[in-house]
Scaffold this active site. Structure first.
Site, short mmCIF file in Angstrom:
data_model
loop_
_atom_site.label_atom_id
_atom_site.label_comp_id
_atom_site.label_asym_id
_atom_site.label_seq_id
_atom_site.Cartn_x
_atom_site.Cartn_y
_atom_site.Cartn_z
N GLY A 79 -19.55 -19.75 -6.99
CA GLY A 79 -18.34 -19.53 -6.20
C GLY A 79 -17.14 -19.65 -7.11
O GLY A 79 -17.20 -20.30 -8.15
N TYR A 80 -16.04 -19.04 -6.71
CA TYR A 80 -14.87 -18.94 -7.58
C TYR A 80 -13.71 -19.81 -7.10
O TYR A 80 -13.29 -19.72 -5.96
CB TYR A 80 -14.43 -17.48 -7.71
N LEU A 81 -13.22 -20.66 -8.02
CA LEU A 81 -11.98 -21.40 -7.78
C LEU A 81 -10.79 -20.52 -8.10
O LEU A 81 -9.72 -20.68 -7.54
CB LEU A 81 -11.95 -22.66 -8.64
N ASN B 124 -18.96 -10.34 -11.10
CA ASN B 124 -19.35 -11.23 -10.01
C ASN B 124 -18.14 -11.68 -9.19
O ASN B 124 -18.24 -11.82 -7.96
CB ASN B 124 -20.11 -12.43 -10.55
N LEU C 122 -15.60 -16.85 -1.42
CA LEU C 122 -15.63 -16.26 -2.78
C LEU C 122 -16.93 -16.64 -3.47
O LEU C 122 -16.93 -17.17 -4.59
CB LEU C 122 -14.43 -16.75 -3.61
#
Lengths: 156, 156
Positions: B28-30, B146, B84
């Site tokens: 997952g993306y910060l 991604n 995300l």
């Protein structure tokens, strides 16, 4: 995980900081936390301490995680913060049971000073009586977030 | 600091992956790394390994730093990646001197498979002869990052 409760003030007049603890801080942003629910990711160097900090949430209550970085990793990542940096001198000023962190900005933000106080709970935050040298409260004012100051400069 | 040189391909037909190593990956993306020069900040769990990875740059050559996270910190940060995220099964497939990473996506990206190959230098990247089961090359195609897949879903 740690929950932070803090209040933030502008500075009305220079306090007595001769005896205060003092640290030079440089910080830069890998991510500004713009947009709803997005995280802020910050690099900070304070003397020999180098941290990567992730913050989520906003206002008086925020969640944050700090990760220590060695010098090599810090130096590798620092260039990614170009154009999103802040430099300041932090003074720690005792005030009753609390400690006031007074940040005096350098460089492009020269002339700005902001004081922050952390509290263990909401009640003590509400009960805090600011000393006279503190000016307007700017808790939750996005213009005075360090990320905003780094990206947009001094509030107009 | 590490420099990555890699090429990326879509998959034309299912390869023989019976004997392949296999790992379940959730990431997952910060921060998505949107905008010029902005960093991508990713959380990834792969079995018992939990990483926070910062990437800068784009295309075939990217800079990245990986930081190991304990379970508590990972679980604290993971909610900040909501909306995300990507889940995939990674298969490691030997191919001559190289190793092909075949990612088969799950969940909302079900049906997508992407293969990546890492190289020690640009010459070996240029010399690589893809096996027949690989399809179109999508190296540097932002739709297949991604981070883009996590934010926007399957390319149309």
């Amino acid at each position: 995980m740690s929950m932070e409760i803090e209040r933030k003030f502008l500075v009305a007049q220079a306090p007595d900081i001769e005896a205060a603890n003092r640290a030079e801080i440089e910080q830069g942003y890998l991510a500004l936390g713009e947009g709803e629910g997005r995280a802020e990711v910050r690099l900070r160097r304070r003397g020999d301490q180098r941290l990567l900090t992730v913050k989520g949430g906003s206002g008086r209550t925020r969640t944050e995680e700090e990760l220590e970085l060695d010098r090599e990793r810090f130096e590798s990542l620092w260039p990614l913060t170009e154009g999103l940096r802040v430099a300041k001198t932090r003074h720690l000023i005792p005030h009753g049971e609390r400690q006031i962190e007074l940040d005096v900005y350098r460089g492009e933000l020269d002339g700005l000073a902001i004081a922050e106080v952390e509290f263990p709970d909401e009640e003590s935050a509400d009960a805090f009586e600011p000393p006279e040298w503190l000016g307007d409260e700017v808790t939750g004012d996005e213009r005075y977030l360090n990320a905003t100051l780094a990206a947009k400069g001094l509030p107009r």
